[in-house]
Scaffold this motif. Sequence first.
Motif, short mmCIF file in Angstrom:
data_model
loop_
_atom_site.label_atom_id
_atom_site.label_comp_id
_atom_site.label_asym_id
_atom_site.label_seq_id
_atom_site.Cartn_x
_atom_site.Cartn_y
_atom_site.Cartn_z
N TYR A 148 0.85 -1.19 0.00
CA TYR A 148 0.00 0.00 0.00
C TYR A 148 0.88 1.24 0.00
O TYR A 148 1.63 1.49 0.95
CB TYR A 148 -0.91 -0.01 1.23
CG TYR A 148 -1.93 1.10 1.27
CD1 TYR A 148 -3.23 0.89 0.80
CD2 TYR A 148 -1.60 2.36 1.78
CE1 TYR A 148 -4.17 1.91 0.83
CE2 TYR A 148 -2.54 3.38 1.82
CZ TYR A 148 -3.82 3.14 1.34
OH TYR A 148 -4.75 4.16 1.37
N MET B 25 -1.89 6.00 -2.57
CA MET B 25 -3.10 5.27 -2.98
C MET B 25 -4.32 5.78 -2.23
O MET B 25 -4.23 6.15 -1.05
CB MET B 25 -2.94 3.78 -2.72
CG MET B 25 -1.92 3.10 -3.60
SD MET B 25 -1.77 1.33 -3.20
CE MET B 25 -0.47 0.85 -4.33
N TRP C 199 -12.63 0.38 0.07
CA TRP C 199 -11.25 0.28 -0.41
C TRP C 199 -10.38 -0.40 0.64
O TRP C 199 -10.61 -0.26 1.85
CB TRP C 199 -10.69 1.67 -0.74
CG TRP C 199 -11.56 2.50 -1.61
CD1 TRP C 199 -12.19 3.67 -1.27
CD2 TRP C 199 -11.96 2.21 -2.95
NE1 TRP C 199 -12.93 4.14 -2.34
CE2 TRP C 199 -12.81 3.27 -3.38
CE3 TRP C 199 -11.69 1.18 -3.85
CZ2 TRP C 199 -13.38 3.32 -4.65
CZ3 TRP C 199 -12.25 1.22 -5.13
CH2 TRP C 199 -13.07 2.28 -5.51
N PHE D 282 1.07 -6.55 -7.19
CA PHE D 282 -0.33 -6.44 -7.59
C PHE D 282 -0.83 -7.66 -8.36
O PHE D 282 -1.92 -7.63 -8.93
CB PHE D 282 -0.53 -5.18 -8.45
CG PHE D 282 -1.03 -3.98 -7.69
CD1 PHE D 282 -0.79 -3.84 -6.33
CD2 PHE D 282 -1.76 -2.98 -8.32
CE1 PHE D 282 -1.25 -2.74 -5.62
CE2 PHE D 282 -2.23 -1.87 -7.63
CZ PHE D 282 -1.97 -1.75 -6.29
N GLU E 97 -5.51 -0.17 -8.36
CA GLU E 97 -5.69 1.14 -7.72
C GLU E 97 -6.63 1.92 -8.64
O GLU E 97 -6.24 2.37 -9.71
CB GLU E 97 -4.35 1.85 -7.55
CG GLU E 97 -4.27 2.74 -6.32
CD GLU E 97 -5.27 3.89 -6.26
OE1 GLU E 97 -5.75 4.34 -7.31
OE2 GLU E 97 -5.56 4.35 -5.14
N LEU F 228 -7.64 1.36 -3.38
CA LEU F 228 -7.05 0.04 -3.62
C LEU F 228 -8.14 -1.03 -3.60
O LEU F 228 -8.89 -1.12 -2.63
CB LEU F 228 -5.98 -0.24 -2.56
CG LEU F 228 -5.25 -1.57 -2.64
CD1 LEU F 228 -4.54 -1.73 -3.98
CD2 LEU F 228 -4.26 -1.69 -1.48
#
Length: 287
Positions: free
Chosen positions: A116, A120, A258, A180, A160, A123
């Motif tokens: 993270y 961001m 999120w 990711f 994201e 997410l």
Amino acid sequence: MKLMRLGNRDEAKTPCILDAGGTLRDVSSIVADFTPTTLSAALIETLKATDPSSLPAVSADGKRIAPPVAQPRNIWCIGLNYSDHAAEAGMDIPSEPILFNKSSATYCGPNDPILYSPRMTKLDWEVELGIVIGTAALNITREEAMEHVAGFVLVNDLSERAWQLERGGQWVKGKSYPNFCPTGPMLVTPDEVGDFNDLDMTLDVNGQRMQSGSTAKMIFDVPTIVSYMSEFCQLEPGDLICTGTPPGVGAGMKPPVWLKPGDEVRLSIQGLGEQRQAVVETSGGRP
């Protein structure tokens, strides 16, 4: 056949198969590692012909589960490939598969942390069926497609959304942060997966079920995707294709939800195992 790898990042991995009794067997006497270079139909047949009990048993306790194949040359993705997810996103069902890429640095183990960044704000998660290519494919028909598939994997196609949808340009911007693309824990060959057109898929955040779907809702199925992509590019051994996600992503919630540091994500696909990731804040490189 179920293929797995054990070992920390930037260290040599132990290639294994998971036998029918659930025991991991070290196959390094047969192949040094499962890589885009060594992955082949001939290797799979050799492993199938080997008596698992003749191979050393190995425990995964205390060891990192690595992605089941070493770093692929390419990570491909299909967008809006579930009819119910397209409806959730308020978008039309695509007439052709929507293609995009993820950075190679996204590729990581199934239980590695979700990173993270302080930059961001949105997410999001996506449980997906991943296709692993076994032999090169260029201009192949739908009927030939499965001859080029080594197997299937579980993938979390993290996104994201602010970067993906609000910062201009292509989707790749919101799909390419390190870690990711958690992949694994195992690669399962098509004969063992069974009906890959009807696999249950789930994803939980902090113990709450967010996604519950089935590959039966895919707009473009596996053979169609592989054949279609081979018209535009050569698919290489080891390439990973993430095939889209069912509804229940954070962006589709009302109000949206999120991921944040401290959250835990757990996801699974029928026959392909489970992933478990913690969201960890970082301002530097991958741990």
